[in-house]
Scaffold this active site. Structure first.
Site, short mmCIF file in Angstrom:
data_model
loop_
_atom_site.label_atom_id
_atom_site.label_comp_id
_atom_site.label_asym_id
_atom_site.label_seq_id
_atom_site.Cartn_x
_atom_site.Cartn_y
_atom_site.Cartn_z
N SER A 193 0.88 -1.17 0.00
CA SER A 193 0.00 0.00 0.00
C SER A 193 0.91 1.21 0.00
CB SER A 193 -0.88 0.02 1.25
OG SER A 193 -1.55 1.27 1.37
N TYR A 217 -3.30 -0.50 10.22
CA TYR A 217 -3.05 -0.78 8.81
C TYR A 217 -1.63 -0.39 8.40
CZ TYR A 217 -4.06 -0.81 3.75
OH TYR A 217 -4.05 -1.05 2.40
#
Length: 244
Positions: free
Chosen positions: A136, A149
């Site tokens: 990501s 996250y």
């Protein structure tokens, strides 16, 4: 026929990638928890193999990998994609249980899938294969309120580098795809939250999820002699570079 196993294949980037590979004639292992959602992805595709499993369960995931290898004959590519965002909150409002839940899917689950793919690729003849980890842009630059996250995605970068190094003697390549603001259910939830906080906000820039899927296809189709170590694909206008 080339083979790929995709975790988190029932929705979002995993589903878009599965549909693209199926359309390109690959044999695709569809791994996720919800059988009904996987059946929907597989509909009309002879090359789809439905593999209901939770990546946090090592035994169930191992059975899924074994089942796919038995049916497909070998595993050419793993798209290590399953993940969750977790709570969006300041660190002191995130419970340890919430943190552990995100770690279990995004990091422990990714390791479980990677080790199973590595073992299969090491043992098969001819030896070798490719692992593509879904990172990501949070592996580089976090969003506010994303401690769970972001922590896992930074760790995925270390996992990618270790797999790349340890895979060299066995012709196992590993790369990482860092995606920013592809229009998935997860990103839409962030957009909706931003609009709740500020009804006049236009929402963050996004891109069609198929661009992420095409990036995975590019990495997967490379010959064994070449590897994309890290690739970043983002919505053009998103505030990733600079102050935004």
């Amino acid at each position: 026929m080339k083979t790929i196993l995709i975790t988190g294949a029932s929705s979002g980037i995993g589903r878009a990638t599965a549909e693209l590979f199926l359309d390109k004639g690959w044999q695709v292992g569809l791994l996720a928890r919800r059988r009904d959602a996987l059946e929907d992805v597989a509909q009309g595709h002879d090359g789809a193999v439905i593999l209901p499993a939770d990546v946090t369960d090592p035994d169930a995931t191992a059975r899924a990998f074994d089942s796919f290898a038995a049916k497909a004959g070998r595993l050419d590519v793993l798209f290590n994609n399953a993940g969750m965002f977790g709570p969006s909150a300041p660190p002191d409002e995130v419970t340890v249980e919430d943190f552990d839940a995100v770690m279990a899917v995004n990091l422990r689950g990714m390791f479980i899938a990677a080790r199973l793919a590595f073992a299969q690729m090491r043992a098969q003849v001819p030896q070798g294969g490719r692992i593509v980890n879904n990172g990501s842009i949070s592996a580089h630059s976090p969003r506010p309120g994303s401690i769970c996250y972001t922590t896992t995605k930074h760790a995925v970068t270390g996992l990618t580098k270790s797999l790349s190094l340890d895979g060299r003697p066995f012709d196992i390549a590993c790369g990482q795809l860092d995606i920013g603001n592809a229009r998935t259910e997860l990103v839409q939830a962030l957009v909706d939250k931003a609009r709740q906080d500020d009804p006049d906000a236009s929402g963050p820039p996004t891109m069609d999820v198929t661009h992420a899927a095409r990036a995975v296809l590019h990495m997967a189709e490379l010959p064994a002699e070449a590897n994309v170590q890290f690739m970043t694909v983002t919505a053009t206008q998103m505030p990733f570079i600079g102050r935004g």
